[in-house]
Design a protein around this motif. Structure first.
Motif, short mmCIF file in Angstrom:
data_model
loop_
_atom_site.label_atom_id
_atom_site.label_comp_id
_atom_site.label_asym_id
_atom_site.label_seq_id
_atom_site.Cartn_x
_atom_site.Cartn_y
_atom_site.Cartn_z
N VAL A 178 12.65 -11.77 18.32
CA VAL A 178 14.17 -11.69 17.91
C VAL A 178 14.44 -10.27 17.90
CG1 VAL A 178 13.79 -13.79 16.85
CG2 VAL A 178 13.70 -11.75 15.54
N GLY A 179 13.68 -9.40 18.36
CA GLY A 179 14.32 -7.95 18.44
C GLY A 179 14.25 -7.12 17.08
N VAL A 180 13.38 -7.42 16.37
CA VAL A 180 13.10 -6.31 15.05
C VAL A 180 12.67 -5.10 15.42
CG1 VAL A 180 11.78 -6.20 13.14
CG2 VAL A 180 12.80 -8.45 13.59
N PRO A 181 13.44 -4.09 15.01
CA PRO A 181 13.21 -2.64 15.55
C PRO A 181 11.53 -2.37 15.47
CG PRO A 181 14.72 -2.47 14.13
CD PRO A 181 14.50 -3.95 13.93
N GLU A 182 11.08 -1.73 16.37
CA GLU A 182 9.65 -1.42 16.63
C GLU A 182 8.96 -0.61 15.20
OE1 GLU A 182 7.04 -1.71 18.60
OE2 GLU A 182 8.52 -3.17 19.72
N SER A 183 9.86 0.33 14.62
CA SER A 183 9.64 1.26 13.35
C SER A 183 8.97 0.07 12.38
CB SER A 183 10.70 1.88 12.83
OG SER A 183 11.80 1.21 12.57
N ILE A 184 9.71 -1.08 12.42
CA ILE A 184 9.50 -1.99 11.14
C ILE A 184 7.91 -2.84 11.52
CG2 ILE A 184 10.15 -4.22 10.08
CD1 ILE A 184 13.01 -3.05 9.96
N LEU A 185 8.00 -3.24 12.78
CA LEU A 185 6.93 -4.04 13.29
C LEU A 185 5.68 -2.94 13.07
CD1 LEU A 185 8.42 -5.44 16.51
CD2 LEU A 185 7.78 -6.74 14.69
N ASN A 186 5.69 -1.77 13.19
CA ASN A 186 4.58 -0.93 13.18
C ASN A 186 4.18 -0.44 11.55
OD1 ASN A 186 3.99 -1.02 16.05
ND2 ASN A 186 5.54 0.70 16.62
N ALA A 187 5.30 -0.62 10.65
CA ALA A 187 4.98 -0.21 9.39
C ALA A 187 3.88 -1.01 8.40
CB ALA A 187 6.31 0.00 8.73
N ALA A 188 3.33 -0.37 7.96
CA ALA A 188 2.26 -1.23 7.03
C ALA A 188 3.30 -1.99 5.87
CB ALA A 188 1.37 -0.23 6.16
N PRO A 189 2.59 -3.19 5.69
CA PRO A 189 3.59 -4.08 4.74
C PRO A 189 3.50 -3.35 3.53
CG PRO A 189 2.56 -5.62 6.31
CD PRO A 189 1.72 -4.03 6.59
N THR A 190 4.63 -3.47 2.60
CA THR A 190 4.67 -3.01 1.39
C THR A 190 5.70 -3.66 0.65
OG1 THR A 190 5.14 -1.06 -0.14
CG2 THR A 190 6.18 -1.03 2.13
N ASP A 191 5.50 -3.62 -0.60
CA ASP A 191 6.67 -4.64 -1.57
C ASP A 191 7.83 -3.49 -1.72
OD1 ASP A 191 5.52 -3.37 -3.66
OD2 ASP A 191 4.39 -5.28 -4.39
N GLY A 192 7.47 -2.43 -1.85
CA GLY A 192 8.55 -1.41 -2.10
C GLY A 192 9.05 -1.26 -3.64
N LEU A 193 8.20 -1.72 -4.87
CA LEU A 193 8.46 -1.97 -5.90
C LEU A 193 7.93 -0.70 -6.72
CD1 LEU A 193 7.81 -5.81 -6.67
CD2 LEU A 193 10.12 -4.61 -6.46
N TRP A 194 7.18 0.12 -6.19
CA TRP A 194 6.53 1.13 -6.89
C TRP A 194 7.09 2.59 -6.63
CZ3 TRP A 194 2.95 -0.78 -10.38
CH2 TRP A 194 2.67 -1.88 -10.08
N GLY A 195 7.97 2.98 -6.02
CA GLY A 195 8.64 4.14 -5.54
C GLY A 195 7.51 5.07 -4.95
N ASP A 196 6.59 4.56 -4.27
CA ASP A 196 5.64 5.35 -3.55
C ASP A 196 5.35 4.40 -2.14
OD1 ASP A 196 3.79 3.57 -4.18
OD2 ASP A 196 2.93 4.68 -5.78
N ASP A 197 4.27 4.94 -1.34
CA ASP A 197 3.90 4.29 -0.31
C ASP A 197 2.80 3.37 -0.15
OD1 ASP A 197 1.94 6.39 -0.56
OD2 ASP A 197 2.15 7.28 1.26
N ARG A 198 2.48 2.92 -1.59
CA ARG A 198 1.26 1.93 -1.38
C ARG A 198 1.56 0.80 -0.52
NH1 ARG A 198 0.69 1.09 -7.73
NH2 ARG A 198 1.52 3.06 -8.04
N THR A 199 0.52 0.37 -0.14
CA THR A 199 0.84 -0.91 0.90
C THR A 199 0.41 -2.17 0.10
OG1 THR A 199 -1.54 -0.86 1.74
CG2 THR A 199 0.14 0.51 2.96
N ASP A 200 0.78 -3.22 0.86
CA ASP A 200 0.33 -4.53 0.15
C ASP A 200 -1.15 -4.56 -0.07
OD1 ASP A 200 3.05 -5.23 0.02
OD2 ASP A 200 2.98 -6.75 1.60
N GLU A 201 -1.74 -4.45 1.04
CA GLU A 201 -3.18 -4.35 1.35
C GLU A 201 -3.80 -3.41 0.03
OE1 GLU A 201 -6.94 -3.16 4.32
OE2 GLU A 201 -4.82 -3.51 5.03
#
Length: 263
Positions: A178-201
């Motif tokens: 559906v055309g989601v930007p490549e920057s998002i497709l290539n980013a490591a999944p994160t919940d964004g709840l910690w104010g840092d770059d920790r990933t879901d993994e």
């Protein structure tokens, strides 16, 4: 998976649900991740109004940048999409001042992270109430029904869940289609709840591919004794998280009062 047919099915489902509920459109929190990007695009494809809201709370700039890129792209593609930014950082800090903070508590950071998610949920429902919109959930199948990787009454507090029957790998396939930007497709999944770059993994202890494998093995009746090494570790981790988070996935327990006690 028949990607385009799945896209069409979800879009039609969303449109039918909103129409039958006599609602005017959808409101979605945009995080800069693939789940919210896919969900907002599917909602936009219905032709109904879609409000994308950014709700930063001490957010990592890379997440903010990806969220803005997606929203700008979506607005260029769909005339029915609008957006707002509601910066909740000051609200979050003021709430913390009103709460007793237990220093060095191992549960403190997790509790505050969940508080962020619940502030965002309240914000989404504020706008949903203003405009007669539905709050569209962004959870996928592994998160919502596998390991329970979401905040109860936070990102788990929604009106409908369009992608909750899709594994994370399916989400990426549809997002690409559906055309989601490549920057998002290539980013490591994160919940964004910690104010840092920790990933879901980092938080979960396994990749989404591993969790999908474990979820399928569990559904097929396997136990940890059927596996060795890394597979056994991942399967045990999946079962541990699944069991611990059943309180999120199951209906709220209701204490039933015996009839004779009501007389």
């Amino acid at each position: 998976m028949q990607t385009q047919k799945v896209v069409d099915h979800i879009v039609n489902w969303l449109k039918d649900y909103a129409t039958n509920a006599r609602m005017s459109g959808f409101v979605i929190g945009i995080s800069g991740g693939v789940d919210s990007a896919l969900t907002s695009t599917l909602c936009a494809k219905t032709g109904l109004r879609v409000l994308c809201i950014e709700m930063p709370i001490h957010q990592d700039e890379r997440q903010v940048s990806r969220a803005k890129e997606h929203i700008n792209q979506l607005k260029k593609r769909f005339a029915n999409v609008t957006n707002l930014e509601v910066n909740l950082t000051e609200t979050f800090e003021e709430l913390k001042k009103a709460l007793p903070i237990v220093e060095n508590s191992e549960q403190l950071n997790l509790s505050l992270a969940n508080t962020r998610a619940r502030l965002r949920m309240s914000t989404l429902y504020y706008f949903a109430g203003l405009h007669k919109y539905l709050v569209a959930g962004t959870g996928n199948k592994v998160e919502d029904f596998g390991v329970g990787f979401y905040t109860k009454y936070g990102d788990g507090g929604v009106d409908l869940s369009p992608i909750a029957d899709l594994m994370k790998s399916d989400v990426f396939k549809l997002a690409s289609a559906v055309g989601v930007p490549e920057s998002i497709l290539n980013a490591a999944p994160t919940d964004g709840l910690w104010g840092d770059d920790r990933t879901d993994e980092d938080q979960i202890g396994a990749s989404y591919d591993q969790l999908e494998w474990a979820m399928l093995q569990d559904e097929n009746g396997h136990t940890a004794n059927d596996f060795n090494g890394e597979q056994a570790r991942v399967f045990k981790l999946y079962k541990k998280l699944n069991t611990a988070n059943l309180h999120k996935m199951n209906p709220i327990p209701v204490c039933k009062i015996p009839v004779n006690l009501k007389k």
